[in-house]
Design a protein around this motif. Structure first.
Motif, mmCIF file in Angstrom:
data_model
loop_
_atom_site.group_PDB
_atom_site.id
_atom_site.type_symbol
_atom_site.label_atom_id
_atom_site.label_comp_id
_atom_site.label_asym_id
_atom_site.label_seq_id
_atom_site.Cartn_x
_atom_site.Cartn_y
_atom_site.Cartn_z
ATOM 1 N N ILE A 111 16.053 17.850 30.424
ATOM 2 C CA ILE A 111 16.365 17.164 30.085
ATOM 3 C C ILE A 111 15.289 16.792 29.000
ATOM 4 O O ILE A 111 13.974 16.341 29.724
ATOM 5 C CB ILE A 111 16.441 15.891 30.240
ATOM 6 C CG1 ILE A 111 18.060 16.268 31.105
ATOM 7 C CG2 ILE A 111 18.011 15.029 29.224
ATOM 8 C CD1 ILE A 111 18.799 14.866 32.164
ATOM 9 N N GLY A 112 14.915 16.502 27.632
ATOM 10 C CA GLY A 112 14.158 16.224 26.662
ATOM 11 C C GLY A 112 14.979 14.823 25.958
ATOM 12 O O GLY A 112 15.940 14.994 25.266
ATOM 13 N N THR A 113 13.436 14.171 26.259
ATOM 14 C CA THR A 113 13.941 12.822 25.535
ATOM 15 C C THR A 113 13.096 12.151 24.099
ATOM 16 O O THR A 113 11.840 12.844 24.347
ATOM 17 C CB THR A 113 14.337 11.610 26.041
ATOM 18 O OG1 THR A 113 13.272 10.655 26.187
ATOM 19 C CG2 THR A 113 15.533 11.896 26.775
ATOM 20 N N ALA A 114 13.372 11.504 22.770
ATOM 21 C CA ALA A 114 12.752 11.281 22.086
ATOM 22 C C ALA A 114 13.452 10.226 20.638
ATOM 23 O O ALA A 114 14.985 10.539 20.838
ATOM 24 C CB ALA A 114 12.796 12.883 21.386
ATOM 25 N N GLY A 115 12.736 9.665 19.849
ATOM 26 C CA GLY A 115 12.912 9.207 18.757
ATOM 27 C C GLY A 115 13.839 10.650 17.985
ATOM 28 O O GLY A 115 13.743 11.112 18.160
ATOM 29 N N GLU A 136 5.113 16.310 19.230
ATOM 30 C CA GLU A 136 5.027 16.266 17.020
ATOM 31 C C GLU A 136 6.703 15.265 17.733
ATOM 32 O O GLU A 136 6.399 14.643 15.961
ATOM 33 C CB GLU A 136 4.955 17.099 16.523
ATOM 34 C CG GLU A 136 4.295 17.829 16.841
ATOM 35 C CD GLU A 136 4.244 19.817 16.414
ATOM 36 O OE1 GLU A 136 5.116 19.980 15.074
ATOM 37 O OE2 GLU A 136 3.265 20.474 16.245
ATOM 38 N N LEU A 137 7.299 15.320 18.271
ATOM 39 C CA LEU A 137 8.728 14.360 18.463
ATOM 40 C C LEU A 137 8.339 13.280 18.182
ATOM 41 O O LEU A 137 7.170 13.066 19.512
ATOM 42 C CB LEU A 137 9.802 15.255 19.269
ATOM 43 C CG LEU A 137 10.001 16.330 19.134
ATOM 44 C CD1 LEU A 137 11.149 16.694 19.647
ATOM 45 C CD2 LEU A 137 10.938 16.654 17.947
ATOM 46 N N LEU A 138 9.023 12.205 17.938
ATOM 47 C CA LEU A 138 9.155 10.854 17.974
ATOM 48 C C LEU A 138 9.185 10.143 19.609
ATOM 49 O O LEU A 138 10.459 10.375 19.968
ATOM 50 C CB LEU A 138 9.161 10.331 17.365
ATOM 51 C CG LEU A 138 9.318 8.133 16.994
ATOM 52 C CD1 LEU A 138 7.970 8.033 16.947
ATOM 53 C CD2 LEU A 138 10.278 7.774 16.163
ATOM 54 N N ASN A 139 8.013 9.859 20.373
ATOM 55 C CA ASN A 139 8.069 9.323 21.574
ATOM 56 C C ASN A 139 8.656 9.867 22.680
ATOM 57 O O ASN A 139 9.541 10.065 22.952
ATOM 58 C CB ASN A 139 9.063 8.286 21.334
ATOM 59 C CG ASN A 139 8.077 6.919 20.656
ATOM 60 O OD1 ASN A 139 7.315 6.613 20.785
ATOM 61 N ND2 ASN A 139 9.014 6.072 19.673
ATOM 62 N N CYS A 143 17.916 8.676 19.872
ATOM 63 C CA CYS A 143 18.162 7.992 19.456
ATOM 64 C C CYS A 143 16.533 7.598 17.810
ATOM 65 O O CYS A 143 16.116 8.326 17.790
ATOM 66 C CB CYS A 143 18.614 5.922 19.337
ATOM 67 S SG CYS A 143 17.168 6.010 21.034
ATOM 68 N N ALA A 144 17.149 6.259 17.280
ATOM 69 C CA ALA A 144 16.366 6.054 16.534
ATOM 70 C C ALA A 144 14.955 6.295 17.199
ATOM 71 O O ALA A 144 13.280 6.830 16.165
ATOM 72 C CB ALA A 144 16.707 4.959 15.984
ATOM 73 N N LEU A 145 14.224 5.559 18.053
ATOM 74 C CA LEU A 145 12.414 5.092 19.194
ATOM 75 C C LEU A 145 12.667 6.106 20.114
ATOM 76 O O LEU A 145 11.828 5.800 20.375
ATOM 77 C CB LEU A 145 12.487 3.906 18.686
ATOM 78 C CG LEU A 145 12.440 2.966 16.860
ATOM 79 C CD1 LEU A 145 11.437 1.954 17.402
ATOM 80 C CD2 LEU A 145 10.963 4.038 16.309
ATOM 81 N N ASP A 157 17.675 3.818 10.843
ATOM 82 C CA ASP A 157 16.019 3.985 10.521
ATOM 83 C C ASP A 157 16.038 6.034 10.471
ATOM 84 O O ASP A 157 15.914 5.745 11.723
ATOM 85 C CB ASP A 157 14.774 3.698 10.758
ATOM 86 C CG ASP A 157 14.431 2.236 10.378
ATOM 87 O OD1 ASP A 157 15.554 1.883 9.925
ATOM 88 O OD2 ASP A 157 13.469 1.343 10.519
ATOM 89 N N ASN A 158 16.115 6.662 9.011
ATOM 90 C CA ASN A 158 15.462 7.390 9.338
ATOM 91 C C ASN A 158 17.097 8.624 9.883
ATOM 92 O O ASN A 158 16.901 9.463 9.891
ATOM 93 C CB ASN A 158 14.258 8.188 10.436
ATOM 94 C CG ASN A 158 13.078 7.797 9.865
ATOM 95 O OD1 ASN A 158 13.695 7.885 8.350
ATOM 96 N ND2 ASN A 158 12.150 7.448 10.702
#
Length: 154
Positions: free
Chosen positions: A19-23, A8-11, A101-103, A50-51
């Protein structure tokens, strides 16, 4: 606690086991991140992205996680930014870390370099889906980050 759908997390991308990454997550999603056992959050977004959530550090800390904000200007990333990111990741080694980060573009590029240069992970395994999409249109500032050698990063 239950199973939380991190997709559900952006990207969202699971870079390694720890280690998990997302926007940019929402306030509510930080609770889900904590429920998944992440002990630290590293934010590479600018304060005015943004956001962006101005009180993100307080939210993360209130959930029992450590917070590291290392703003990387999207139009001016440098080798120094990457070096600082790598130092943070080494300091957090052995912990479950969520990086955003943002995206997830900045993070995807930095994670690629961290994994290939510092962890000897192959290029294919180090390339997130977002980075794979971004590479063909990546600007020169980011291409220069991708081309950095181990000697240049230290």
């Amino acid at each position: 606690m239950g199973i939380v759908n991190m997709d559900e997390l952006l990207n969202f991308h699971q870079s390694t086991e720890t280690i998990g990454t997302a926007g940019q997550p929402t306030r509510e999603q930080f609770k889900k991140i904590a429920e998944q056992g992440y002990s630290s959050v590293v934010n590479l977004a600018m304060h005015d992205s943004d956001n962006a959530i101005p009180e993100e550090g307080n939210i993360v800390s209130s959930l029992g996680m450590s917070y590291f904000h290392m703003p990387v200007p999207f139009d001016r990333p440098t080798a120094e930014h990457l070096k600082k990111f790598i130092r943070i990741m080494y300091a957090l080694e052995g912990e479950k870390v969520f990086v955003h980060c943002a995206l997830n573009a900045r993070v995807s590029a930095f994670m690629y370099k961290y994994l290939t240069l510092c962890k000897s992970v192959g290029e294919a395994e180090s390339t997130s889906p977002l980075l794979r999409q971004w590479l063909p249109q990546m600007d020169e500032a980011w291409k220069s980050i991708i081309r950095l050698s181990a000697d240049e990063v230290g």
